[in-house]
Design an enzyme around this catalytic site. Structure first.
Site, PDB file in Angstrom:
ATOM      1  N   PRO A   1     -66.038 -41.165 -47.897  1.00 31.71           N
ATOM      2  CA  PRO A   1     -66.647 -41.857 -49.039  1.00 31.71           C
ATOM      3  C   PRO A   1     -67.837 -41.089 -49.598  1.00 31.71           C
ATOM      4  CG  PRO A   1     -67.275 -42.947 -47.000  1.00 31.71           C
ATOM      5  CD  PRO A   1     -66.403 -41.771 -46.623  1.00 31.71           C
TER       6      PRO A   1
ATOM      7  N   TYR B   1     -75.238 -32.964 -39.499  1.00 34.17           N
ATOM      8  CA  TYR B   1     -74.380 -34.143 -39.697  1.00 34.17           C
ATOM      9  C   TYR B   1     -73.004 -33.702 -40.213  1.00 34.17           C
ATOM     10  CZ  TYR B   1     -72.737 -38.499 -41.861  1.00 34.17           C
ATOM     11  OH  TYR B   1     -71.992 -39.588 -42.246  1.00 34.17           O
TER      12      TYR B   1
ATOM     13  N   ASN C   1     -71.750 -41.632 -51.700  1.00 33.86           N
ATOM     14  CA  ASN C   1     -72.970 -42.329 -51.262  1.00 33.86           C
ATOM     15  C   ASN C   1     -72.767 -43.842 -51.351  1.00 33.86           C
ATOM     16  OD1 ASN C   1     -73.779 -39.586 -51.683  1.00 33.86           O
ATOM     17  ND2 ASN C   1     -75.904 -40.261 -51.822  1.00 33.86           N
TER      18      ASN C   1
ATOM     19  N   TRP D   1     -88.450 -39.203 -55.215  1.00 34.34           N
ATOM     20  CA  TRP D   1     -88.435 -37.863 -54.614  1.00 34.34           C
ATOM     21  C   TRP D   1     -87.632 -36.874 -55.461  1.00 34.34           C
ATOM     22  CZ3 TRP D   1     -86.824 -39.188 -48.862  1.00 34.34           C
ATOM     23  CH2 TRP D   1     -87.855 -39.927 -48.275  1.00 34.34           C
TER      24      TRP D   1
ATOM     25  N   HIS E   1     -81.277 -43.898 -47.380  1.00 34.42           N
ATOM     26  CA  HIS E   1     -80.739 -43.187 -48.539  1.00 34.42           C
ATOM     27  C   HIS E   1     -81.498 -43.612 -49.801  1.00 34.42           C
ATOM     28  CE1 HIS E   1     -77.213 -42.838 -45.785  1.00 34.42           C
ATOM     29  NE2 HIS E   1     -77.229 -41.618 -46.275  1.00 34.42           N
TER      30      HIS E   1
ATOM     31  N   ASP F   1     -84.424 -31.931 -53.253  1.00 31.40           N
ATOM     32  CA  ASP F   1     -83.363 -32.489 -54.098  1.00 31.40           C
ATOM     33  C   ASP F   1     -82.046 -32.614 -53.333  1.00 31.40           C
ATOM     34  OD1 ASP F   1     -84.560 -33.006 -56.513  1.00 31.40           O
ATOM     35  OD2 ASP F   1     -84.036 -31.059 -57.413  1.00 31.40           O
TER      36      ASP F   1
ATOM     37  N   HIS G   1     -69.701 -52.100 -35.720  1.00 24.58           N
ATOM     38  CA  HIS G   1     -69.590 -53.305 -36.568  1.00 24.58           C
ATOM     39  C   HIS G   1     -70.942 -53.878 -36.964  1.00 24.58           C
ATOM     40  CE1 HIS G   1     -70.502 -55.319 -32.821  1.00 24.58           C
ATOM     41  NE2 HIS G   1     -70.688 -56.430 -33.493  1.00 24.58           N
ATOM     42  N   ARG G   2     -72.020 -53.401 -36.377  1.00 19.93           N
ATOM     43  CA  ARG G   2     -73.342 -53.929 -36.779  1.00 19.93           C
ATOM     44  C   ARG G   2     -73.932 -53.128 -37.949  1.00 19.93           C
ATOM     45  NH1 ARG G   2     -76.163 -56.264 -31.995  1.00 19.93           N
ATOM     46  NH2 ARG G   2     -74.878 -58.082 -31.549  1.00 19.93           N
ATOM     47  N   GLY G   3     -73.355 -51.990 -38.263  1.00 18.79           N
ATOM     48  CA  GLY G   3     -73.874 -51.151 -39.348  1.00 18.79           C
ATOM     49  C   GLY G   3     -73.401 -51.661 -40.704  1.00 18.79           C
TER      50      GLY G   3
HETATM   51  O1  GFB Z   1     -79.598 -40.556 -50.629  1.00 21.57           O
HETATM   52  P1  GFB Z   1     -80.250 -39.315 -50.210  1.00 21.57           P
HETATM   53  O2  GFB Z   1     -81.323 -39.456 -49.180  1.00 21.57           O
HETATM   54  O3  GFB Z   1     -79.218 -38.291 -49.633  1.00 21.57           O
HETATM   55  O4  GFB Z   1     -80.919 -38.609 -51.484  1.00 21.57           O
HETATM   56  P2  GFB Z   1     -78.199 -37.163 -50.151  1.00 21.57           P
HETATM   57  C1  GFB Z   1     -80.243 -38.447 -52.695  1.00 21.57           C
HETATM   58  C2  GFB Z   1     -81.173 -37.883 -53.742  1.00 21.57           C
HETATM   59  O5  GFB Z   1     -82.130 -38.898 -54.087  1.00 21.57           O
HETATM   60  C3  GFB Z   1     -81.995 -36.667 -53.312  1.00 21.57           C
HETATM   61  C4  GFB Z   1     -83.439 -38.348 -54.103  1.00 21.57           C
HETATM   62  O6  GFB Z   1     -82.068 -35.760 -54.396  1.00 21.57           O
HETATM   63  C5  GFB Z   1     -83.358 -37.278 -53.013  1.00 21.57           C
HETATM   64  O7  GFB Z   1     -84.434 -36.349 -53.161  1.00 21.57           O
HETATM   65  N1  GFB Z   1     -84.425 -39.401 -53.853  1.00 21.57           N
HETATM   66  C6  GFB Z   1     -85.351 -39.831 -54.768  1.00 21.57           C
HETATM   67  C7  GFB Z   1     -84.626 -40.094 -52.713  1.00 21.57           C
HETATM   68  N2  GFB Z   1     -86.148 -40.751 -54.223  1.00 21.57           N
HETATM   69  C8  GFB Z   1     -85.724 -40.945 -52.957  1.00 21.57           C
HETATM   70  C9  GFB Z   1     -86.184 -41.783 -51.905  1.00 21.57           C
HETATM   71  O8  GFB Z   1     -87.142 -42.539 -51.999  1.00 21.57           O
HETATM   72  N3  GFB Z   1     -85.470 -41.734 -50.725  1.00 21.57           N
HETATM   73  C10 GFB Z   1     -84.377 -40.900 -50.571  1.00 21.57           C
HETATM   74  N4  GFB Z   1     -83.719 -40.908 -49.394  1.00 21.57           N
HETATM   75  N5  GFB Z   1     -83.958 -40.062 -51.542  1.00 21.57           N
HETATM   76  C11 GFB Z   1     -77.212 -37.633 -47.867  1.00 21.57           C
HETATM   77  C12 GFB Z   1     -76.948 -36.819 -46.633  1.00 21.57           C
HETATM   78  O9  GFB Z   1     -77.564 -36.721 -48.823  1.00 21.57           O
HETATM   79  O10 GFB Z   1     -76.079 -38.317 -48.334  1.00 21.57           O
HETATM   80  C13 GFB Z   1     -76.179 -37.551 -45.621  1.00 21.57           C
HETATM   81  O11 GFB Z   1     -78.171 -36.349 -46.147  1.00 21.57           O
HETATM   82  C14 GFB Z   1     -75.053 -38.386 -46.200  1.00 21.57           C
HETATM   83  O12 GFB Z   1     -75.679 -36.633 -44.726  1.00 21.57           O
HETATM   84  C15 GFB Z   1     -75.464 -39.156 -47.428  1.00 21.57           C
HETATM   85  O13 GFB Z   1     -73.962 -37.581 -46.533  1.00 21.57           O
HETATM   86  C16 GFB Z   1     -74.331 -39.889 -48.100  1.00 21.57           C
HETATM   87  O14 GFB Z   1     -77.180 -37.725 -51.085  1.00 21.57           O
HETATM   88  O15 GFB Z   1     -78.938 -35.994 -50.689  1.00 21.57           O
END
Ligand code: GFB
Length: 321
Positions: free
Chosen positions: A164, A137, A166, A203, A180, A281, A12-14
């Site tokens: 769900p 994961y 993202n 990224w 994320h 990516d 519940h804290r998340g």
């Molecule tokens: O949200 P994200 O980290 O996870 O990255 P995934 C989504 C896309 O955004 C990737 C790009 O293509 C990243 O390279 N991106 C661009 C960035 N800039 C950034 C940045 O500054 N930070 C991050 N984090 N990404 C996750 C899974 O995958 O999705 C988990 O690893 C989970 O397991 C989650 O399911 C919902 O969508 O790629």
């Protein structure tokens, strides 16, 4: 679910768990069992057994999990597989033993194959290889789905797994190495605007497509599923091609580059975007087919730009005023 039902919201804290608590409270449920991880370590089997034995909840929302973005998932795989397997195995098992009526196990659409046909149906689970950056994961979450199915089949439980897309919203993680994409971009653009930096680094190539949903919509869908009448709830548990599994998507798909431009506009940053193609990516596209949930009568309410504005307001109010 009666208004005095005893409801355990694990995690519940998340971001997800706190949104579910807000939703339950708004809907008039007040008998909520809430334990921080310091009070109850869900990875500890005997502690979880003692908790269920003592409190005997009627319903469980299993939102406790180790989660993170693409870099956290790929660099801390051991934590992601261990923590998630332990948490969900203990909670699902003890929920069965203590007679929980319904349990909703939350995962993510990254359980599906890297090159799954789009939009991804529940039946696409385990049909081809996973995206390597988050396979630890994903395997843990897949084990949780199969655990729910197995207990339903052998023990007659009524446990359901909801996947769900993202998520983002109030209470998100803004740590740039663990977060994320959406919270990361909000923070990067905000800091760049404040410091007068000429550019922001995004990224990857910007071409991956992702589907986003505000966490309040997920909380709404979670309660909707928990409140389904026995017949409709039972119909999800017994789908022949994907029992006990349902996608919770919004259909709001956008490329990372377009998302970055949207966040840039919401924050009001006037500099340039730079794409760092040394960063991964991840999976090229991850759009859930949510037609089963839509057919049951649920649809998201919060559109992406409105949700991004809400998340930014929360960020400015709570993280970096
Ligand atoms: O949200 P994200 O980290 O996870 O990255 P995934 C989504 C896309 O955004 C990737 C790009 O293509 C990243 O390279 N991106 C661009 C960035 N800039 C950034 C940045 O500054 N930070 C991050 N984090 N990404 C996750 C899974 O995958 O999705 C988990 O690893 C989970 O397991 C989650 O399911 C919902 O969508 O790629």
């Amino acid at each position: 679910m009666r208004s005095d039902a005893k409801i355990f919201v694990a995690g519940h804290r998340g971001m997800v768990g706190s949104a579910i608590v807000r939703k339950l409270e708004q809907a008039g449920y007040s008998n909520l069992l809430l334990k921080s991880s310091a009070e109850l370590d869900l990875r500890n089997q005997s502690a979880v057994a003692a908790f269920f034995e003592q409190h005997k909840p009627d319903y469980v929302f299993l939102a406790a999990a180790r989660v993170g973005g693409i870099i956290a998932n790929s660099t801390r795989k051991a934590e992601f597989i261990y923590d998630n397997l332990m948490i969900q195995t203990n909670v699902i098992h003890e929920a069965w033993k203590s007679g929980v009526q319904r349990l909703l196990f939350l995962g993510s659409t990254c359980i599906y194959p890297k090159f799954a046909p789009q939009p991804i149906r529940e039946a696409d689970l385990l049909t081809s290889p996973l995206e390597p950056s988050n396979d630890a994961y994903a395997v843990a979450k897949i084990a949780g789905i199969v655990q729910c199915r197995s207990y339903n089949q052998q023990y007659g439980t009524r446990f359901l797994a909801a996947m769900p897309n993202n998520l983002y919203g109030p209470g998100d993680n803004y740590d740039l190495t663990g977060s994320h994409v959406l919270p990361a971009l909000l923070r990067k653009f905000h800091e760049a605007k404040q410091s007068g930096s000429p550019n922001v680094t995004v990224w990857g190539t910007g071409t991956p497509l992702r589907e986003f949903m505000h966490v309040d919509d997920l909380a709404d869908a979670s309660l909707f599923l928990m409140l389904l009448d026995d017949e409709r709830y039972g119909s999800i548990l017994t789908y022949s091609d994907a029992p006990a599994l349902i996608n919770v998507g919004s259909g709001q798909e956008i490329s990372i580059a377009d998302l970055a431009r949207m966040v840039q506009q919401v924050v009001g940053f006037e500099g340039e975007l730079v794409f760092d193609t040394d960063k991964p990516d991840g999976t090229p596209r991850k759009l859930a087919n949510s037609s089963r949930l839509h057919a049951l009568g649920w649809k998201h309410r919060i559109e992406l730009e409105e949700g991004v504005r809400d998340a930014y307001r929360w960020f400015v109010g709570h993280v970096f005023p």
